[in-house]
Design a protein around this motif. Sequence first.
Motif, PDB file in Angstrom:
ATOM      1  N   GLY A  58      46.520   6.777  23.202  1.00  0.00           N
ATOM      2  CA  GLY A  58      47.852   6.363  22.793  1.00  0.00           C
ATOM      3  C   GLY A  58      48.912   7.175  23.504  1.00  0.00           C
ATOM      4  N   ASP A  83      46.605   4.028  27.401  1.00  0.00           N
ATOM      5  CA  ASP A  83      47.552   3.124  26.729  1.00  0.00           C
ATOM      6  C   ASP A  83      47.941   2.027  27.702  1.00  0.00           C
ATOM      7  OD1 ASP A  83      49.712   1.896  25.266  1.00  0.00           O
ATOM      8  OD2 ASP A  83      49.976   3.781  24.192  1.00  0.00           O
ATOM      9  N   THR A 153      47.294   6.672  18.324  1.00  0.00           N
ATOM     10  CA  THR A 153      47.461   5.232  18.531  1.00  0.00           C
ATOM     11  C   THR A 153      48.615   4.623  17.754  1.00  0.00           C
ATOM     12  OG1 THR A 153      45.869   4.879  16.756  1.00  0.00           O
ATOM     13  CG2 THR A 153      45.017   4.859  19.004  1.00  0.00           C
TER      14      THR A 153
END
Length: 452
Positions: A58, A83, A153
């Motif tokens: 993330g 990501d 995330t």
Amino acid sequence: MSKIVHGRGRGHDDPPALNRRDLLKLGAAGAALAALPAAVPEARAQAVKTGAHIVIAGAGAAGLSVAARLAERLDGAKITIIDARKAHYYQPGFTLVAAGLKPQGYVTSSTADYLPQGIDLVEERVAEFDPDGNTVTTESGRSIAYDFLVVTTGMVLDYAAIEGMETDRIGQDGLGSVYHSPQAAAATWQAMSRFADEGGRGLFLRPATEMKCAGAPLKYTFITDDTLRKRGNRGKAELVYAAHNQTLFSVPIVNEKVRMLYRERGVNTIHDRVMTGIDLGRKVGIFSTPDGGTEEIGYDFVNVIPPMRAPDPVRYSPLAWQTGVWAHDGWMEVDKATLRHARYDNVFGVGDIAGVPKGKTAASVKWQVPVAVDHLVATIAGTTSDSVYDGYTSCPLITRLGRAMLVEFDYQNNLTPSFPGVIAPLEELWITWVMKTMALKPTYLSMLRGRA
């Protein structure tokens, strides 16, 4: 190592009083911090040498902040951040866009702008976590092994849980939803502005799940109220706030303050109502009631805030809470003081994904990241850390255009003001407004680079 308790300067003398010129300087100071490079060469002389591979899942506020700090603290580590989203969103600014105070572009930049040198970026999403095998798998099927994993995330907006909701209609027929995207925030402003001209019923709400900045639904109600007043149309409008339980805010003293302000400003509060559906054609919100039934509430403008949950790869993985209040929505099982996973010592969860009692704000990320990084680096170095995250959360709660309250609190619902004697937490102040609208974004950008 010295103990860190979210780093807000405990034990120092109280700061001097700030005047308008001082507050204006805050924005400039934050901008100067944001302009600093992501790594300072001198700092690397004290870095821990290691060949460890650290994967960060993330690249939002938490992920980028972790990457910047690890790049400074470690020498020789391989750091991979995963990501797929190229754009970076300054989410605390969405409400300002939806208030007509900032343009849509104010909240959008590029993820690549904040990546430290030497960081590997994998532009995919994580599809599966295997903490027993120390691997993550991306959507393309690529398997990436790690020595340490930091899960950042964030969360997902579960609009599908609201029957009849169509996000592509945000901005039309009185439908607003600030959280969805920068475009939706701008469209929400257009819809709210029309409502402020025409009047009718404005409907506001929050989900029964954990959510990003629980003060945001309250502040947008205040903003709408004040917009109506400034246009001379408050008497033409009814404002209804549907609370998901018996409170407006989880901190009792703040709840009472908001309750009193809502009463003073004529906001009609109804309790124990959770939106389960919406009829966009009839302009009706459908809510569950305590007796197990449903209730319809009509609107001319509505700000829909959907349930918020952990992304499926975390929610349906061994990383999620298996029992307890955070299990249903899949929040990550971490120790609330260290952010280390409760069952996997080489895994940390930081930011919105962390299943802890407080902390789904950018301000929380600012204090969580140093603690998690301190523990991770100590593990690599073969030492221990006594750094602690105490649940610090901050909510600059706009109560009218030009005034806000700086609400700061911890896991125990204690108010924890950063500027005691200068900024009273429950007073509507111009100073707090300046901080929210001018100073916080530069500080946030500095955080992404590991500088704040």
